[in-house]
Write an enzyme that holds these catalytic residues in place. Structure first.
Site, mmCIF file in Angstrom:
data_model
loop_
_atom_site.group_PDB
_atom_site.id
_atom_site.type_symbol
_atom_site.label_atom_id
_atom_site.label_comp_id
_atom_site.label_asym_id
_atom_site.label_seq_id
_atom_site.Cartn_x
_atom_site.Cartn_y
_atom_site.Cartn_z
ATOM 1 C CG ASP A 1 61.817 44.456 1.588
ATOM 2 O OD1 ASP A 1 62.031 43.985 0.461
ATOM 3 O OD2 ASP A 1 62.552 44.245 2.574
ATOM 4 N NE ARG B 1 60.677 40.524 -3.037
ATOM 5 C CZ ARG B 1 61.174 41.469 -2.232
ATOM 6 N NH1 ARG B 1 60.560 41.831 -1.135
ATOM 7 N NH2 ARG B 1 62.304 42.065 -2.549
ATOM 8 C CG HIS C 1 61.075 29.701 1.761
ATOM 9 N ND1 HIS C 1 60.549 30.691 2.563
ATOM 10 C CD2 HIS C 1 62.249 30.176 1.289
ATOM 11 C CE1 HIS C 1 61.378 31.703 2.597
ATOM 12 N NE2 HIS C 1 62.414 31.429 1.837
HETATM 13 C C1 FAD Z 1 62.232 36.696 -1.473
HETATM 14 C C2 FAD Z 1 61.345 37.016 -0.299
HETATM 15 C C3 FAD Z 1 61.047 38.336 -0.012
HETATM 16 C C4 FAD Z 1 60.181 38.644 1.031
HETATM 17 N N1 FAD Z 1 59.806 39.952 1.225
HETATM 18 C C5 FAD Z 1 58.848 40.220 2.146
HETATM 19 C C6 FAD Z 1 58.286 41.540 2.255
HETATM 20 O O1 FAD Z 1 58.664 42.473 1.533
HETATM 21 N N2 FAD Z 1 57.317 41.745 3.197
HETATM 22 C C7 FAD Z 1 56.853 40.731 4.007
HETATM 23 O O2 FAD Z 1 55.935 40.959 4.804
HETATM 24 N N3 FAD Z 1 57.387 39.484 3.930
HETATM 25 C C8 FAD Z 1 58.354 39.206 3.021
HETATM 26 N N4 FAD Z 1 58.857 37.918 2.941
HETATM 27 C C9 FAD Z 1 58.508 36.913 3.974
HETATM 28 C C10 FAD Z 1 57.179 36.221 3.642
HETATM 29 O O3 FAD Z 1 56.103 37.121 3.837
HETATM 30 C C11 FAD Z 1 56.961 34.994 4.539
HETATM 31 O O4 FAD Z 1 56.902 35.397 5.875
HETATM 32 C C12 FAD Z 1 58.040 33.923 4.401
HETATM 33 O O5 FAD Z 1 58.432 33.780 3.073
HETATM 34 C C13 FAD Z 1 57.546 32.557 4.938
HETATM 35 O O6 FAD Z 1 56.448 32.111 4.205
HETATM 36 P P1 FAD Z 1 56.546 31.019 3.022
HETATM 37 O O7 FAD Z 1 55.939 31.639 1.813
HETATM 38 O O8 FAD Z 1 57.901 30.546 2.830
HETATM 39 O O9 FAD Z 1 55.513 29.890 3.427
HETATM 40 P P2 FAD Z 1 55.352 29.017 4.727
HETATM 41 O O10 FAD Z 1 54.088 28.282 4.522
HETATM 42 O O11 FAD Z 1 55.508 29.867 5.954
HETATM 43 O O12 FAD Z 1 56.582 28.040 4.656
HETATM 44 C C14 FAD Z 1 56.682 26.986 3.723
HETATM 45 C C15 FAD Z 1 57.825 26.108 4.139
HETATM 46 O O13 FAD Z 1 59.062 26.798 3.951
HETATM 47 C C16 FAD Z 1 59.944 26.571 5.027
HETATM 48 N N5 FAD Z 1 60.148 27.832 5.765
HETATM 49 C C17 FAD Z 1 59.443 28.969 5.657
HETATM 50 N N6 FAD Z 1 59.935 29.930 6.469
HETATM 51 C C18 FAD Z 1 60.969 29.355 7.117
HETATM 52 C C19 FAD Z 1 61.888 29.814 8.087
HETATM 53 N N7 FAD Z 1 61.848 31.058 8.566
HETATM 54 N N8 FAD Z 1 62.824 28.949 8.516
HETATM 55 C C20 FAD Z 1 62.889 27.693 8.043
HETATM 56 N N9 FAD Z 1 62.054 27.195 7.115
HETATM 57 C C21 FAD Z 1 61.106 28.006 6.664
HETATM 58 C C22 FAD Z 1 59.295 25.536 5.911
HETATM 59 O O14 FAD Z 1 59.707 24.286 5.493
HETATM 60 C C23 FAD Z 1 57.831 25.738 5.628
HETATM 61 O O15 FAD Z 1 57.087 24.590 5.869
HETATM 62 C C24 FAD Z 1 59.689 37.601 1.864
HETATM 63 C C25 FAD Z 1 59.994 36.275 1.580
HETATM 64 C C26 FAD Z 1 60.793 35.967 0.506
HETATM 65 C C27 FAD Z 1 61.061 34.525 0.209
#
Ligand code: FAD
Length: 310
Positions: free
Chosen positions: A133, A183, A230
């Site tokens: 991570d 990733r 997401h």
């Molecule tokens: C597989 C994976 C590994 C990750 N590893 C790391 C890492 O190593 N380091 C790091 O800093 N971050 C990590 N993250 C977290 C990432 O940085 C984001 O904070 C997180 O994925 C939310 O951003 P998003 O890309 O989904 O986009 P966003 O624009 O934030 O979200 C898009 C849509 O997804 C849905 N959504 C997003 N988050 C949520 C939530 N918490 N609850 C409900 N719905 C939600 C909502 O509908 C939102 O409108 C990881 C995420 C994933 C999916």
């Protein structure tokens, strides 16, 4: 308003006092369950088995970061060695993802590297995959160094890169010659504007640009991109870009978190994409849970709702 709520929630995520005060409260534990199948490894493995029926692979991670001693880091290593063994015994398509600070990076980079080496070796023996991570920006150089060391000796190791960081395009460029598995995520920590884009739309654009760079490298067999988001709009654009560059479905993967957009995860898998669900488990879930709330402050209503009976 959302930016303010995000920064307040991220500040709260660092409070040890708050962590102690709330994690034993029943309604908070109930709300946290939205994002985790349970606190034990057995809960996570059972969930992985269940998701496999819907063609979803999994990535397992035990919660906990910034430990208090080297002994704790040894215990985390031993826990993950056992995770690999259990994944092997159950025949699961499950990767493992670790935070370098969980393996003692705050105390010694050398000993952290040794622990990671032990995990990469066991992962290889079981035939699965080890992920690093990415934590807050103070750890990026050291995490990249740890990854380069691991990648020199192991094929099946990957690293998360954060699109919100201004430095990431240069980091990716420098990393590509090592044929990494990356990733790509947006980034989950509170960072100053000189380090990370404060505006979401800049992060979203950076994500798309970095994904395009990764897909270009994938088309040359240089990397396996993992799209960790997401954001369905971004995924749609990235799928179209992959088709345009001639990268097949199996030539990149989509990873999401447990409990978020599960219906979309299943439907992408049915459409032939390789999809994995990252399952978190463990007792030390407070900072991680607060980051999930900060990503979507509307989630706070789930906490409020779970205070109600029923
Ligand atoms: C597989 C994976 C590994 C990750 N590893 C790391 C890492 O190593 N380091 C790091 O800093 N971050 C990590 N993250 C977290 C990432 O940085 C984001 O904070 C997180 O994925 C939310 O951003 P998003 O890309 O989904 O986009 P966003 O624009 O934030 O979200 C898009 C849509 O997804 C849905 N959504 C997003 N988050 C949520 C939530 N918490 N609850 C409900 N719905 C939600 C909502 O509908 C939102 O409108 C990881 C995420 C994933 C999916």
């Amino acid at each position: 308003m959302t930016t303010l709520a995000r920064s307040v929630l991220l500040r709260m995520s660092k409070s040890r006092w708050l962590a102690r005060a709330v994690t034993s409260r029943r309604f908070v534990r109930k709300a946290a369950k939205r994002f985790m199948p349970g606190e034990t490894l057995a809960n996570a493995l059972d969930a992985a088995q269940e998701l496999a029926r819907a063609r979803l692979g999994t990535v397992l991670t035990q919660l906990g970061e910034n430990l208090a001693s080297q002994g704790e880091a040894d215990a985390v290593r031993d826990h993950y060695l056992d995770v690999f063994d259990q994944v092997g015994q159950r025949g699961l398509n499950a990767h493992v993802s670790v935070k370098p600070t969980q393996l003692g990076l705050d105390f010694s980079q050398t000993r952290c590297a040794e622990r990671l080496e032990a995990l990469a070796a066991r992962s290889e023996a079981v035939g699965t995959f080890l992920w690093l991570d990415m934590e807050d920006s103070g750890y990026v150089d050291r995490t990249l160094n740890l990854y380069r060391g691991l990648r020199a000796r192991h094929e099946k190791v990957g690293i998360a890169l954060q699109a919100y960081l201004r430095r990431t395009p240069a980091d990716l460029k420098a990393l590509l010659s090592a044929r990494p598995t990356v990733r790509l995520v947006k980034g989950a920590y509170a960072e100053p504007a000189r380090v990370a884009f404060p505006r979401k739309r800049d992060t979203d654009q950076a994500f798309f640009d970095l994904a395009t760079e990764l897909l270009g490298a994938a088309a040359n067999g240089q990397t396996l991109p993992i799209i960790g988001t997401h954001d369905m709009n971004l995924i749609k654009r990235i799928n179209a870009k992959a088709a345009e560059l001639g990268v097949r479905n199996g030539g990149y993967e989509i990873h999401m978190l447990y409990g978020i957009r599960m219906a979309e995860q299943k439907s992408l898998a049915v459409q032939g994409h390789t999809v994995k669900t990252l399952i978190s488990y463990g007792e030390r879930w407070f900072p991680w849970y607060m980051r999930r709330l900060a990503e979507r402050p509307a989630n706070v209503w789930f906490v409020v709702r779970s205070m109600l009976p029923g």
